[in-house]
Scaffold this motif. Structure first.
Motif, PDB file in Angstrom:
ATOM      1  N   ARG A  39      59.359 107.877  43.353  1.00  0.00           N
ATOM      2  CA  ARG A  39      60.107 108.574  42.399  1.00  0.00           C
ATOM      3  C   ARG A  39      59.563 108.714  41.241  1.00  0.00           C
ATOM      4  O   ARG A  39      59.959 107.542  40.689  1.00  0.00           O
ATOM      5  CB  ARG A  39      61.131 109.146  43.141  1.00  0.00           C
ATOM      6  N   TRP A  99      60.232 109.083  36.808  1.00  0.00           N
ATOM      7  CA  TRP A  99      60.566 110.700  35.718  1.00  0.00           C
ATOM      8  C   TRP A  99      60.451 110.650  34.739  1.00  0.00           C
ATOM      9  O   TRP A  99      60.471 109.171  34.099  1.00  0.00           O
ATOM     10  CB  TRP A  99      61.993 111.143  36.227  1.00  0.00           C
ATOM     11  N   ALA A 120      59.860 114.656  36.076  1.00  0.00           N
ATOM     12  CA  ALA A 120      60.614 113.673  37.742  1.00  0.00           C
ATOM     13  C   ALA A 120      59.739 114.940  38.763  1.00  0.00           C
ATOM     14  O   ALA A 120      58.909 115.397  39.111  1.00  0.00           O
ATOM     15  CB  ALA A 120      61.832 114.485  37.323  1.00  0.00           C
ATOM     16  N   GLU A 171      70.544 110.700  34.847  1.00  0.00           N
ATOM     17  CA  GLU A 171      70.136 110.382  34.244  1.00  0.00           C
ATOM     18  C   GLU A 171      70.296 111.207  32.687  1.00  0.00           C
ATOM     19  O   GLU A 171      70.669 111.984  32.295  1.00  0.00           O
ATOM     20  CB  GLU A 171      68.941 110.989  35.124  1.00  0.00           C
ATOM     21  N   GLY A 194      62.694 115.717  42.444  1.00  0.00           N
ATOM     22  CA  GLY A 194      62.792 115.240  40.650  1.00  0.00           C
ATOM     23  C   GLY A 194      63.976 116.509  40.789  1.00  0.00           C
ATOM     24  O   GLY A 194      63.858 117.453  41.750  1.00  0.00           O
ATOM     25  N   VAL A 244      67.001 119.629  34.138  1.00  0.00           N
ATOM     26  CA  VAL A 244      66.633 118.784  33.172  1.00  0.00           C
ATOM     27  C   VAL A 244      66.848 118.584  31.786  1.00  0.00           C
ATOM     28  O   VAL A 244      66.501 118.503  31.087  1.00  0.00           O
ATOM     29  CB  VAL A 244      65.066 117.892  33.915  1.00  0.00           C
TER      30      VAL A 244
END
Length: 368
Positions: free
Chosen positions: A16, A18, A28, A153, A228, A234
């Motif tokens: 993964r 991002w 992501a 994150e 993601g 995000v």
């Protein structure tokens, strides 16, 4: 031709990735590696636009770290959607441990170590985070969670051993907790260990983890390898982080104002106000369609554009009056041309209004 310093393995491993793409937009996504070395790999299935030198986050199994993009494939060529990456935190990441989680402990030479005591599950959510004793919040995206902690994150992770006060909303369920930052990955995120919460909040957390565990068992969703987060989630977290950063910057400038040039402070305050207004508009745009009014958003954007242009014009006028600008100032001719064009366009807008006002005044005069 120069020879590679490390032996490469051709096994494809899901990962993964991002971060922020070449245009500054958050991304992501899932991808996979091939041609692996101890510190790097060739990555395929990349859908975002990246360039050499970009720093991204990479997760494979239980390992997370920052990587630098060493090259990126060109659109329309055979290497489109591929890139090369190299780890910039080699002590935090091991392809051997990450890629051989099911192997016997001696398969990679040393047993993999994992200090987590609870399984973590991929999730969707956000967190408002404050260092203990601080009134300035920051916002982060909750990437995974367990009964003992979570991974947040954020582009601005806090140092390890920072004590936190958090309000988390995960899978639509909210709870509060205190915690400690145990790991931090610059520009990527931080691992947090829960340190205390009320019985009611603990019940909420266990409800979340139980639901995620059941979903994982039914769907086969990987543990500690979250997909993601949606682009809107995000971006929402990034907007909140940016808003907090702007406010912190304004406070820092105010504290040191006596040591700074007054005109620079003025320009920064006006610019920061404009940025805050735009961040608020973007945040409003992310709301559900049934909760937002596109006409109102457009009107607010136009109002802010006029307000900031007026402020900027006044600042430039003050600088010209103070002889801070002259015919040799770079761009002054283009500015003059743009101002004349703007004046011409504004006259077209305002003259009909003036004529209407004049007619109205004459009508009122005749009534008397």
């Amino acid at each position: 031709m120069a020879r590679r310093r490390e032996t490469r393995a051709g096994e494809a491993i899901p990962i993964r990735i991002w971060g922020l793409d070449a245009r500054g937009k958050p991304f992501a996504q899932a991808a996979e590696t091939s041609d692996i070395t101890q510190l790097g790999a060739r990555v395929s299935g990349v859908r975002c636009c990246l360039k050499s030198g970009d720093i991204i986050g990479v997760q494979q199994g239980k390992s997370k770290a920052r990587f630098r993009v060493t090259w990126a494939g060109t659109a329309g060529t055979s290497d489109e959607g591929e890139m090369g990456i190299q780890c910039v935190e080699p002590t935090r990441f091991s392809w051997d441990e990450a890629g051989n989680e099911g192997a016997p402990s001696g398969a990679a030479g040393k047993p993999a170590l994992d200090r987590r005591t609870q399984r973590r599950f991929a999730c969707e959510g956000g967190a408002e985070v404050r260092p203990a004793g601080s009134s300035n919040p920051m916002w982060a995206t909750v990437a995974d969670i367990s009964s003992s902690g979570c991974y947040l994150e954020t582009l601005s992770p806090l140092p390890t051993q920072t004590q936190l006060e958090m309000t988390l909303t995960v899978e639509g369920v909210a709870f509060r907790a205190r915690g400690w930052v145990r790991t931090t990955h610059p520009a990527v995120g931080m691992g947090v260990e829960f340190a205390g919460m009320t019985d009611a909040d603990r019940e909420q957390l266990e409800q979340i983890v139980g639901a995620l565990e059941a979903r994982s068992a039914l769907t086969g969703t990987p543990v500690s390898e979250p997909p993601g987060a949606p682009a809107a989630a995000v971006l929402g977290a990034r907007l909140q982080t940016a808003m907090s950063a702007v406010k912190e910057m304004e406070a820092a400038v105010a504290a040191a104002e006596s040591m700074l040039d007054a005109r620079l402070v003025r320009d920064l305050r006006h610019g920061a106000g404009h940025v805050r207004a735009l961040l608020a508009l973007l945040e409003q745009c992310l709301k559900a369609k049934e909760e937002r009014d596109p006409v109102a958003i457009q009107a607010r954007r136009e109002d802010e554009e006029v307000r900031f242009a007026t402020e900027l014009a006044a600042d430039v006028g003050c600088d010209v009056a103070a002889n801070d600008a002259d015919p040799a100032t770079p761009g002054i001719v283009n500015l003059h041309r743009a101002v004349n064009e703007l004046q011409h366009r504004l006259q077209k807008i305002l003259e009909p209004a003036k004529d209407a006002a004049a007619v109205g005044e004459r009508v009122i005069a005749t009534m008397h």
